[in-house]
Design a protein around this motif. Structure first.
Motif, mmCIF file in Angstrom:
data_model
loop_
_atom_site.group_PDB
_atom_site.id
_atom_site.type_symbol
_atom_site.label_atom_id
_atom_site.label_comp_id
_atom_site.label_asym_id
_atom_site.label_seq_id
_atom_site.Cartn_x
_atom_site.Cartn_y
_atom_site.Cartn_z
ATOM 1 N N ASN A 2 42.239 35.368 49.397
ATOM 2 C CA ASN A 2 41.554 35.609 48.143
ATOM 3 C C ASN A 2 42.005 37.016 47.563
ATOM 4 O O ASN A 2 41.496 37.218 46.540
ATOM 5 C CB ASN A 2 40.429 35.026 48.298
ATOM 6 N N TYR A 35 30.971 42.320 44.215
ATOM 7 C CA TYR A 35 31.902 41.134 44.610
ATOM 8 C C TYR A 35 32.808 41.975 45.885
ATOM 9 O O TYR A 35 32.990 42.992 45.790
ATOM 10 C CB TYR A 35 32.528 40.798 43.438
ATOM 11 N N ASP A 36 33.224 41.142 46.714
ATOM 12 C CA ASP A 36 34.228 41.521 47.604
ATOM 13 C C ASP A 36 35.690 41.039 47.099
ATOM 14 O O ASP A 36 35.748 39.978 47.413
ATOM 15 C CB ASP A 36 33.799 41.065 49.030
ATOM 16 N N PRO A 37 36.475 41.922 46.899
ATOM 17 C CA PRO A 37 37.825 41.416 46.265
ATOM 18 C C PRO A 37 38.649 40.862 47.345
ATOM 19 O O PRO A 37 39.420 40.004 47.098
ATOM 20 C CB PRO A 37 38.353 42.723 45.770
ATOM 21 N N ARG A 39 37.237 38.431 49.379
ATOM 22 C CA ARG A 39 36.861 37.118 49.723
ATOM 23 C C ARG A 39 36.267 36.465 48.189
ATOM 24 O O ARG A 39 35.967 35.538 48.412
ATOM 25 C CB ARG A 39 35.763 37.339 50.637
ATOM 26 N N TRP A 40 36.510 37.134 47.005
ATOM 27 C CA TRP A 40 36.008 36.326 45.870
ATOM 28 C C TRP A 40 36.505 34.910 45.653
ATOM 29 O O TRP A 40 37.712 34.834 45.799
ATOM 30 C CB TRP A 40 35.818 37.342 44.822
ATOM 31 N N ASN A 41 35.753 34.136 44.991
ATOM 32 C CA ASN A 41 36.325 32.821 44.355
ATOM 33 C C ASN A 41 36.632 33.082 42.896
ATOM 34 O O ASN A 41 36.307 33.948 42.383
ATOM 35 C CB ASN A 41 35.264 31.778 44.910
ATOM 36 N N GLU A 44 33.471 33.783 40.659
ATOM 37 C CA GLU A 44 32.967 35.348 40.706
ATOM 38 C C GLU A 44 34.152 36.146 39.931
ATOM 39 O O GLU A 44 33.603 37.009 39.435
ATOM 40 C CB GLU A 44 32.902 35.633 42.237
ATOM 41 N N ALA A 45 35.158 35.884 40.154
ATOM 42 C CA ALA A 45 36.438 36.579 39.449
ATOM 43 C C ALA A 45 35.940 36.616 37.928
ATOM 44 O O ALA A 45 36.300 37.463 37.118
ATOM 45 C CB ALA A 45 37.734 36.213 39.623
#
Length: 95
Positions: A2, A35-37, A39-41, A44-45
């Motif tokens: 991701n 957010y964790d860039p 692992r984001w879905n 979230e983006a």
């Protein structure tokens, strides 16, 4: 996998702005928004694009109209990181 969504954000945002985006600064903004860039879905983006991104852009002196950011968020939500981008596809064809 991701992280490709973040890479896509950088590309799309750079095109939208007509200039290269400060990648590391944007990465930090994503993290600061919670957010964790890596692992984001898609959802979230999309939220990042409509909630936190406008603030980051203004802080960089790069305001963008809200409707454009909403469209960017939708594109990121629909982006499938498992499929090659058109650029990647054509790069493989070319060699």
């Amino acid at each position: 996998m991701n992280r490709r969504r973040f890479d896509h954000l950088v590309t799309e945002l750079s095109i939208l702005l007509g200039r290269r985006v400060a990648r590391f600064s944007l990465w930090q903004a994503v993290g600061e928004a919670g957010y964790d860039p890596e692992r984001w879905n898609g959802a979230e983006a999309e939220r990042f694009c409509t909630i936190a991104l406008p603030h980051w852009l203004r802080s960089q002196g790069l305001p963008v109209a809200e409707p454009k950011l909403v469209r960017l968020g939708r594109r990121l939500r629909r982006f499938d990181p498992s499929l090659p981008t058109p650029e990647e596809h054509f790069a493989r064809l070319g060699g």
